[in-house]
Design an enzyme around this catalytic site. Structure first.
Site, PDB file in Angstrom:
ATOM      1  N   ALA A 170       0.841  -1.200   0.000  1.00  0.00           N
ATOM      2  CA  ALA A 170       0.000   0.000   0.000  1.00  0.00           C
ATOM      3  C   ALA A 170       0.872   1.245   0.000  1.00  0.00           C
ATOM      4  O   ALA A 170       2.039   1.202   0.409  1.00  0.00           O
ATOM      5  CB  ALA A 170      -0.928   0.007   1.220  1.00  0.00           C
ATOM      6  N   GLU A 177       4.753   1.175  -5.859  1.00  0.00           N
ATOM      7  CA  GLU A 177       4.776   0.704  -4.470  1.00  0.00           C
ATOM      8  C   GLU A 177       5.212  -0.760  -4.386  1.00  0.00           C
ATOM      9  O   GLU A 177       5.928  -1.142  -3.455  1.00  0.00           O
ATOM     10  CB  GLU A 177       3.398   0.885  -3.837  1.00  0.00           C
ATOM     11  CG  GLU A 177       3.009   2.326  -3.555  1.00  0.00           C
ATOM     12  CD  GLU A 177       3.835   2.953  -2.439  1.00  0.00           C
ATOM     13  OE1 GLU A 177       4.512   2.204  -1.681  1.00  0.00           O
ATOM     14  OE2 GLU A 177       3.816   4.191  -2.317  1.00  0.00           O
ATOM     15  N   GLU A 189       8.341  -1.531  -2.015  1.00  0.00           N
ATOM     16  CA  GLU A 189       8.139  -2.284  -0.779  1.00  0.00           C
ATOM     17  C   GLU A 189       8.637  -3.717  -0.859  1.00  0.00           C
ATOM     18  O   GLU A 189       9.052  -4.284   0.160  1.00  0.00           O
ATOM     19  CB  GLU A 189       6.656  -2.272  -0.391  1.00  0.00           C
ATOM     20  CG  GLU A 189       6.134  -0.899  -0.017  1.00  0.00           C
ATOM     21  CD  GLU A 189       4.781  -0.958   0.673  1.00  0.00           C
ATOM     22  OE1 GLU A 189       4.239  -2.073   0.850  1.00  0.00           O
ATOM     23  OE2 GLU A 189       4.274   0.118   1.054  1.00  0.00           O
ATOM     24  N   GLU A 195      12.401   7.252   3.845  1.00  0.00           N
ATOM     25  CA  GLU A 195      11.081   7.383   4.455  1.00  0.00           C
ATOM     26  C   GLU A 195      10.971   6.537   5.725  1.00  0.00           C
ATOM     27  O   GLU A 195       9.885   6.330   6.253  1.00  0.00           O
ATOM     28  CB  GLU A 195       9.991   6.970   3.455  1.00  0.00           C
ATOM     29  CG  GLU A 195       9.911   7.894   2.242  1.00  0.00           C
ATOM     30  CD  GLU A 195       8.840   7.468   1.252  1.00  0.00           C
ATOM     31  OE1 GLU A 195       8.038   6.567   1.598  1.00  0.00           O
ATOM     32  OE2 GLU A 195       8.804   8.032   0.149  1.00  0.00           O
ATOM     33  N   GLU A 219      11.191   3.461   6.142  1.00  0.00           N
ATOM     34  CA  GLU A 219      10.406   2.243   5.965  1.00  0.00           C
ATOM     35  C   GLU A 219      11.265   1.009   6.251  1.00  0.00           C
ATOM     36  O   GLU A 219      12.416   0.918   5.806  1.00  0.00           O
ATOM     37  CB  GLU A 219       9.843   2.168   4.546  1.00  0.00           C
ATOM     38  CG  GLU A 219       8.741   3.177   4.267  1.00  0.00           C
ATOM     39  CD  GLU A 219       8.142   3.000   2.893  1.00  0.00           C
ATOM     40  OE1 GLU A 219       6.985   3.420   2.702  1.00  0.00           O
ATOM     41  OE2 GLU A 219       8.822   2.457   1.996  1.00  0.00           O
TER      42      GLU A 219
END
Length: 385
Positions: A272, A288, A292, A339, A341
């Site tokens: 997402a 994405e 990811e 970011e 992540e």
């Protein structure tokens, strides 16, 4: 066009880029008086900035920059312009421009970017920018100028990516063609907004309104106060390999469960992310998946797009199951480093996904929706693989 006022201190400026779009100039100046006419700046070239939706200007003896000469700007008008441009490393310089109407040359000030800040690309086209970015920029400009006098231009520049993402979401929402076959066909004309407030604004915003809305009796209701968490539209993707009958889930720390007090705030989810301004939901899905999980998607199958929590949240989810290859080796660690992540991906059989949904370990609403949709359509997808 408005005529300039008789202010003692006035400024003349030349714009070569987005502020040549009069609706944006009007928005930034908000009622300030000025005179505007086409003009050109000899010895300069205007180009798109590489990978950005705005232009840059640089010296070029054989070129001429077309633009807008704006005269009679008051000190307040200049302050508003400085605020709009000031957080993006622009500096005012004095130049001489030639009006297109044949009048004598005029001394003016121009916002020049810091040398080397941007990489020039193709020649700038205002009409192309208006077609592709005009509506989003006007939406973003409204939020930017709402901060005038409250925060610094540098703070606005730091927030601008999400400001533009929210603006793109509003433009996308206005273009919605979802039907009203059962629900009432009420719209914006059935809502009266009496006051608006923004008590919080950083990466997200919290907006409040005092409003009244039409009741099913046909009358307008009493004035009430309502607040909403304002984010941007997002894309949801559950990768599925119909040959191996595998799905991919991602796992990461989430602030929502943490703030709720959940003892295990690392959640299982589909892939997402936010849909960036200028991006389609489909483009976002592919980006994405790569960021990811390092995953290349094949075919995107749209599920019902939806508001996950319309009572308090503006977010809108564009939801897909994506067909792709998912060998066991596709699992790993991903995410965008700048970011913060830290994302772990899991490749599991479909039946294991349904066990996680039934046990409550997969407690993410979009994941449950994708799993249930896939349970209804999986046999057909596998038969066609």
């Amino acid at each position: 066009m408005r005529l300039a006022s008789g202010a003692d201190h006035v400024t003349t400026m030349f714009f070569y880029g987005t502020l040549c779009h009069l609706p944006l100039l009007e928005l930034v100046l908000e009622g300030e008086t000025y005179r505007a006419r086409p003009a050109r700046l000899t010895g300069y070239r205007v180009s798109w900035v590489k990978d950005q939706p705005f232009p840059t200007i640089e010296a070029d003896a054989g070129a001429s920059a077309e633009g807008l000469l704006v005269e009679g700007l008051t000190e307040m008008a200049k302050a508003r312009l400085d605020f709009y441009e000031g957080g993006f490393d622009y500096a005012l310089k004095d130049v001489v421009v030639t009006p297109d109407d044949g009048a004598e040359q005029v001394a003016a000030k121009v916002y020049f970017p810091t040398p080397g800040l941007w990489t020039p690309a193709a020649p700038w086209s205002l009409s192309d920018w208006v077609a592709g970015w005009g509506d989003v920029t006007l939406e973003a400009g409204q939020e930017v100028m709402s901060y005038f006098g409250d925060v610094s231009p540098e703070v606005v520049a730091q927030r601008f990516a999400m400001i533009r993402t929210r603006a793109a979401s509003r433009v996308r929402a206005r273009a919605s063609t979802t039907p009203t076959t059962l629900r009432a066909a009420f719209g914006a004309g059935d809502i009266d907004i009496h006051a608006s407030h923004r008590p919080y604004s950083r990466f997200f915003t919290l907006d409040e309104q005092d409003l009244s809305f039409r009741r099913y009796s046909g009358e307008m209701g009493e004035t009430v106060n309502r607040a909403a968490f304002v984010g941007g539209d997002a894309v949801i993707v559950l990768p599925f390999d119909p040959v191996r009958d595998n799905v991919m889930l991602v796992e990461q720390f989430r602030i929502g469960p943490h703030m709720r007090g959940d003892p295990h705030p690392w959640t299982l989810e589909p892939i997402a992310g936010r849909i960036d301004a200028g991006e389609t939901p489909q483009d976002s899905a592919h980006r994405e998946a790569q960021e990811e999980a390092g995953l290349k998607l094949d075919r995107l199958l749209p599920l019902p797009h939806h508001y996950p929590s319309p009572g308090s949240n503006t977010e809108y989810f564009y939801t897909y199951v994506a067909l792709c290859d998912l060998p066991d080796a596709a699992a790993g660690i991903g995410g965008v480093a700048n970011e913060a992540e830290d994302i772990r991906s899991h490749v599991i059989p479909f039946e294991r996904l349904m066990d996680l949904v039934n046990s409550g370990e997969a407690a993410c609403g979009p994941l449950v929706l994708c799993a249930l949709w896939l349970s209804l359509n999986r046999d057909d997808l596998r038969a066609g693989s």
